[in-house]
Design a protein around this motif. Structure first.
Motif, PDB file in Angstrom:
ATOM      1  N   MET A  28      90.995  46.749 -12.336  1.00 20.59           N
ATOM      2  CA  MET A  28      89.838  46.045 -11.788  1.00 20.59           C
ATOM      3  C   MET A  28      90.288  45.207 -10.599  1.00 20.59           C
ATOM      4  SD  MET A  28      87.159  43.610 -13.765  1.00 20.59           S
ATOM      5  CE  MET A  28      86.671  44.909 -14.884  1.00 20.59           C
ATOM      6  N   ILE A  29      89.487  45.250  -9.575  1.00 21.97           N
ATOM      7  CA  ILE A  29      89.851  44.529  -8.341  1.00 21.97           C
ATOM      8  C   ILE A  29      89.375  43.086  -8.460  1.00 21.97           C
ATOM      9  CG2 ILE A  29      89.523  44.497  -5.858  1.00 21.97           C
ATOM     10  CD1 ILE A  29      88.893  47.466  -6.063  1.00 21.97           C
ATOM     11  N   PRO A  30      90.237  42.126  -8.165  1.00 28.72           N
ATOM     12  CA  PRO A  30      89.807  40.724  -8.251  1.00 28.72           C
ATOM     13  C   PRO A  30      88.734  40.427  -7.204  1.00 28.72           C
ATOM     14  CG  PRO A  30      92.154  40.872  -7.748  1.00 28.72           C
ATOM     15  CD  PRO A  30      91.647  42.247  -7.814  1.00 28.72           C
ATOM     16  N   ALA A  31      87.842  39.504  -7.551  1.00 27.15           N
ATOM     17  CA  ALA A  31      86.746  39.158  -6.642  1.00 27.15           C
ATOM     18  C   ALA A  31      87.269  38.540  -5.358  1.00 27.15           C
ATOM     19  CB  ALA A  31      85.783  38.196  -7.340  1.00 27.15           C
ATOM     20  N   SER A  32      88.442  37.915  -5.432  1.00 28.68           N
ATOM     21  CA  SER A  32      88.985  37.261  -4.237  1.00 28.68           C
ATOM     22  C   SER A  32      89.277  38.269  -3.142  1.00 28.68           C
ATOM     23  CB  SER A  32      90.256  36.497  -4.595  1.00 28.68           C
ATOM     24  OG  SER A  32      91.186  37.365  -5.209  1.00 28.68           O
ATOM     25  N   TRP A  33      89.628  39.496  -3.474  1.00 29.62           N
ATOM     26  CA  TRP A  33      89.886  40.513  -2.458  1.00 29.62           C
ATOM     27  C   TRP A  33      88.616  40.797  -1.654  1.00 29.62           C
ATOM     28  CZ3 TRP A  33      93.491  45.005  -4.395  1.00 29.62           C
ATOM     29  CH2 TRP A  33      94.645  44.447  -4.920  1.00 29.62           C
ATOM     30  N   PHE A  34      87.503  40.912  -2.385  1.00 31.55           N
ATOM     31  CA  PHE A  34      86.229  41.166  -1.704  1.00 31.55           C
ATOM     32  C   PHE A  34      85.846  39.968  -0.831  1.00 31.55           C
ATOM     33  CE2 PHE A  34      85.105  45.114  -3.535  1.00 31.55           C
ATOM     34  CZ  PHE A  34      85.563  45.115  -4.836  1.00 31.55           C
ATOM     35  N   VAL A  35      86.122  38.768  -1.330  1.00 24.35           N
ATOM     36  CA  VAL A  35      85.775  37.573  -0.564  1.00 24.35           C
ATOM     37  C   VAL A  35      86.609  37.513   0.720  1.00 24.35           C
ATOM     38  CG1 VAL A  35      85.840  35.056  -0.591  1.00 24.35           C
ATOM     39  CG2 VAL A  35      85.003  36.285  -2.581  1.00 24.35           C
ATOM     40  N   ILE A  36      87.885  37.844   0.626  1.00 24.90           N
ATOM     41  CA  ILE A  36      88.742  37.817   1.817  1.00 24.90           C
ATOM     42  C   ILE A  36      88.275  38.861   2.819  1.00 24.90           C
ATOM     43  CG2 ILE A  36      91.082  38.321   2.636  1.00 24.90           C
ATOM     44  CD1 ILE A  36      92.058  37.047  -0.011  1.00 24.90           C
ATOM     45  N   PHE A  37      87.937  40.060   2.321  1.00 25.21           N
ATOM     46  CA  PHE A  37      87.437  41.100   3.226  1.00 25.21           C
ATOM     47  C   PHE A  37      86.141  40.643   3.888  1.00 25.21           C
ATOM     48  CE2 PHE A  37      86.388  45.143   4.915  1.00 25.21           C
ATOM     49  CZ  PHE A  37      85.050  45.368   4.675  1.00 25.21           C
ATOM     50  N   ALA A  38      85.242  40.071   3.097  1.00 20.76           N
ATOM     51  CA  ALA A  38      83.947  39.653   3.640  1.00 20.76           C
ATOM     52  C   ALA A  38      84.137  38.531   4.663  1.00 20.76           C
ATOM     53  CB  ALA A  38      83.017  39.196   2.516  1.00 20.76           C
ATOM     54  N   MET A  39      85.068  37.640   4.420  1.00 22.86           N
ATOM     55  CA  MET A  39      85.305  36.560   5.378  1.00 22.86           C
ATOM     56  C   MET A  39      85.877  37.116   6.683  1.00 22.86           C
ATOM     57  SD  MET A  39      86.644  33.679   2.750  1.00 22.86           S
ATOM     58  CE  MET A  39      87.565  32.712   3.888  1.00 22.86           C
ATOM     59  N   THR A  40      86.734  38.117   6.573  1.00 27.35           N
ATOM     60  CA  THR A  40      87.274  38.751   7.780  1.00 27.35           C
ATOM     61  C   THR A  40      86.153  39.425   8.575  1.00 27.35           C
ATOM     62  OG1 THR A  40      89.230  39.247   6.469  1.00 27.35           O
ATOM     63  CG2 THR A  40      89.090  40.284   8.620  1.00 27.35           C
ATOM     64  N   VAL A  41      85.301  40.122   7.857  1.00 28.85           N
ATOM     65  CA  VAL A  41      84.164  40.776   8.509  1.00 28.85           C
ATOM     66  C   VAL A  41      83.277  39.740   9.186  1.00 28.85           C
ATOM     67  CG1 VAL A  41      81.999  41.984   8.016  1.00 28.85           C
ATOM     68  CG2 VAL A  41      84.132  42.837   7.085  1.00 28.85           C
ATOM     69  N   PHE A  42      83.015  38.650   8.502  1.00 26.38           N
ATOM     70  CA  PHE A  42      82.135  37.609   9.047  1.00 26.38           C
ATOM     71  C   PHE A  42      82.736  37.018  10.315  1.00 26.38           C
ATOM     72  CE2 PHE A  42      78.527  34.879   8.351  1.00 26.38           C
ATOM     73  CZ  PHE A  42      78.829  33.757   9.088  1.00 26.38           C
ATOM     74  N   ALA A  43      84.033  36.727  10.281  1.00 26.37           N
ATOM     75  CA  ALA A  43      84.683  36.135  11.457  1.00 26.37           C
ATOM     76  C   ALA A  43      84.676  37.106  12.626  1.00 26.37           C
ATOM     77  CB  ALA A  43      86.114  35.730  11.110  1.00 26.37           C
ATOM     78  N   THR A  44      84.959  38.374  12.361  1.00 21.44           N
ATOM     79  CA  THR A  44      84.966  39.379  13.424  1.00 21.44           C
ATOM     80  C   THR A  44      83.579  39.556  14.021  1.00 21.44           C
ATOM     81  OG1 THR A  44      86.633  40.534  12.115  1.00 21.44           O
ATOM     82  CG2 THR A  44      85.728  41.719  13.988  1.00 21.44           C
ATOM     83  N   ALA A  45      82.582  39.624  13.152  1.00 22.30           N
ATOM     84  CA  ALA A  45      81.206  39.794  13.633  1.00 22.30           C
ATOM     85  C   ALA A  45      80.736  38.556  14.387  1.00 22.30           C
ATOM     86  CB  ALA A  45      80.266  40.082  12.456  1.00 22.30           C
ATOM     87  N   ALA A  46      81.167  37.375  13.959  1.00 18.41           N
ATOM     88  CA  ALA A  46      80.796  36.152  14.680  1.00 18.41           C
ATOM     89  C   ALA A  46      81.425  36.142  16.075  1.00 18.41           C
ATOM     90  CB  ALA A  46      81.249  34.925  13.889  1.00 18.41           C
ATOM     91  N   TYR A  47      82.663  36.592  16.165  1.00 14.11           N
ATOM     92  CA  TYR A  47      83.308  36.716  17.475  1.00 14.11           C
ATOM     93  C   TYR A  47      82.518  37.676  18.363  1.00 14.11           C
ATOM     94  CZ  TYR A  47      86.563  38.482  20.950  1.00 14.11           C
ATOM     95  OH  TYR A  47      87.120  38.892  22.127  1.00 14.11           O
ATOM     96  N   GLY A  48      82.107  38.800  17.787  1.00  9.60           N
ATOM     97  CA  GLY A  48      81.333  39.767  18.554  1.00  9.60           C
ATOM     98  C   GLY A  48      79.993  39.223  18.991  1.00  9.60           C
ATOM     99  N   ALA A  49      79.329  38.476  18.123  1.00  6.46           N
ATOM    100  CA  ALA A  49      78.019  37.924  18.464  1.00  6.46           C
ATOM    101  C   ALA A  49      78.128  36.881  19.563  1.00  6.46           C
ATOM    102  CB  ALA A  49      77.382  37.305  17.214  1.00  6.46           C
ATOM    103  N   LEU A  50      79.252  36.192  19.637  1.00  7.15           N
ATOM    104  CA  LEU A  50      79.406  35.137  20.644  1.00  7.15           C
ATOM    105  C   LEU A  50      79.902  35.674  21.975  1.00  7.15           C
ATOM    106  CD1 LEU A  50      80.982  32.355  18.417  1.00  7.15           C
ATOM    107  CD2 LEU A  50      78.709  32.343  19.424  1.00  7.15           C
ATOM    108  N   THR A  51      80.578  36.817  21.974  1.00 10.33           N
ATOM    109  CA  THR A  51      81.196  37.287  23.214  1.00 10.33           C
ATOM    110  C   THR A  51      80.428  38.409  23.897  1.00 10.33           C
ATOM    111  OG1 THR A  51      82.610  38.734  21.909  1.00 10.33           O
ATOM    112  CG2 THR A  51      83.529  36.618  22.583  1.00 10.33           C
ATOM    113  N   ARG A  52      79.628  39.175  23.198  1.00  8.19           N
ATOM    114  CA  ARG A  52      78.945  40.292  23.818  1.00  8.19           C
ATOM    115  C   ARG A  52      77.638  39.840  24.439  1.00  8.19           C
ATOM    116  NH1 ARG A  52      81.128  45.379  23.187  1.00  8.19           N
ATOM    117  NH2 ARG A  52      79.769  45.697  24.962  1.00  8.19           N
ATOM    118  N   LYS A  53      77.279  40.527  25.548  1.00  4.78           N
ATOM    119  CA  LYS A  53      76.044  40.140  26.242  1.00  4.78           C
ATOM    120  C   LYS A  53      74.905  41.110  25.974  1.00  4.78           C
ATOM    121  CE  LYS A  53      77.880  37.450  29.930  1.00  4.78           C
ATOM    122  NZ  LYS A  53      78.764  37.629  31.051  1.00  4.78           N
ATOM    123  N   ASN A  54      75.203  42.268  25.477  1.00  5.95           N
ATOM    124  CA  ASN A  54      74.177  43.244  25.168  1.00  5.95           C
ATOM    125  C   ASN A  54      73.406  42.780  23.932  1.00  5.95           C
ATOM    126  OD1 ASN A  54      72.749  45.528  24.289  1.00  5.95           O
ATOM    127  ND2 ASN A  54      74.275  46.905  25.146  1.00  5.95           N
TER     128      ASN A  54
END
Lengths: 151, 97
Positions: free
Chosen positions: B1-27
């Protein structure tokens, strides 16, 4: 062991497709990468035991929303800059991921629904589902009004 | 069974990456795609830390609202294409003072 393999595959694929979506110069490519990202997150939902959400995400987001986005991009004639991208390996990886969906070991720390529980839950939350449907309808009406009106 | 913390770390990485994209892209569409990715990341964290099956219904309702804002974002995109002739956010400056 198998669930760790699936988690690694889905998470790496999801992060790669997200990074490629952010760096895409072509809007259509970005929409395709977003669809691939949604596919990988649906696999992650299934791994957590939320199989209902995994299926709904695949059907609604990938099958509905991304298709609507693609149609809007084609209608708008948006920036379709020529971008040199080699999709072959990415498509192969996506096909491999999708083909492995039946082998995902379901279950996780979240309690999974049975069919009877799904029916009972939706009958219990039927009123809220109606309100959500009305919210969607109102956004649709607003979109139609925005596009009909000459400013 | 995969610990919930792995999913949380992945989701936080996704959130940070998407936030970077939302702040830097003009389209406008790409900004919207990044916002949708942030919504997915939040849903992942919510389900990873949930203890009951009803949390899935809550996330479903959140997705319904997200679908509503998708409709409006696409309408704004088509409106921008018609009026401004482009999808860069720099072109929307009628309210700039």
């Amino acid at each position: 062991m198998l669930d760790v393999v699936f988690f690694a595959m889905a998470s790496i694929f999801g992060l790669c497709s997200l990074a490629m979506m952010i760096n895409a110069k072509n809007t259509m490519h970005a929409a395709i990468y977003l669809a691939l990202f949604f596919s990988s997150t649906s696999i992650l939902f299934a791994l957590m035991g939320a199989s209902l959400l995994g299926i709904v995400q695949f059907l609604v987001f990938v099958g509905g929303i991304i298709v609507m986005v693609v149609i809007a991009i084609m209608l708008g004639g948006s920036t379709l800059e020529k971008e040199k991208n080699d999709f072959k390996m990415f498509i192969l990886a996506a096909l491999f991921l999708v083909a492995s969906i039946p082998y995902i070991p379901a279950g996780g720390e979240t309690v999974s629904f049975s069919l009877a529980e799904v029916s009972e839950a939706f009958s219990q939350y039927g009123f809220l589902a109606s309100i959500a449907g009305l919210t969607l309808f109102s956004s649709l009406v607003a979109a139609i009004y925005l596009l009909r009106r000459d400013a | 069974m995969i610990p919930a913390s792995w999913f949380v770390i992945f989701a936080m990485t996704v959130f940070a990456t998407a936030a970077y994209g939302a702040l830097t892209r003009k389209n406008i569409l790409l900004v919207f795609f990044c916002v949708e990715s942030m919504v997915m990341a939040a849903s992942l964290i919510f389900i990873a830390l949930a203890k009951t099956a009803e949390s899935q219904i809550f996330v479903l309702f959140a997705w319904v609202i997200s679908a509503g804002d998708t409709i409006l974002a696409l309408a704004i995109f088509l409106y921008m294409m018609k009026k401004a002739g482009g999808v860069e956010l720099d072109k929307i400056k009628n309210l700039k003072w």
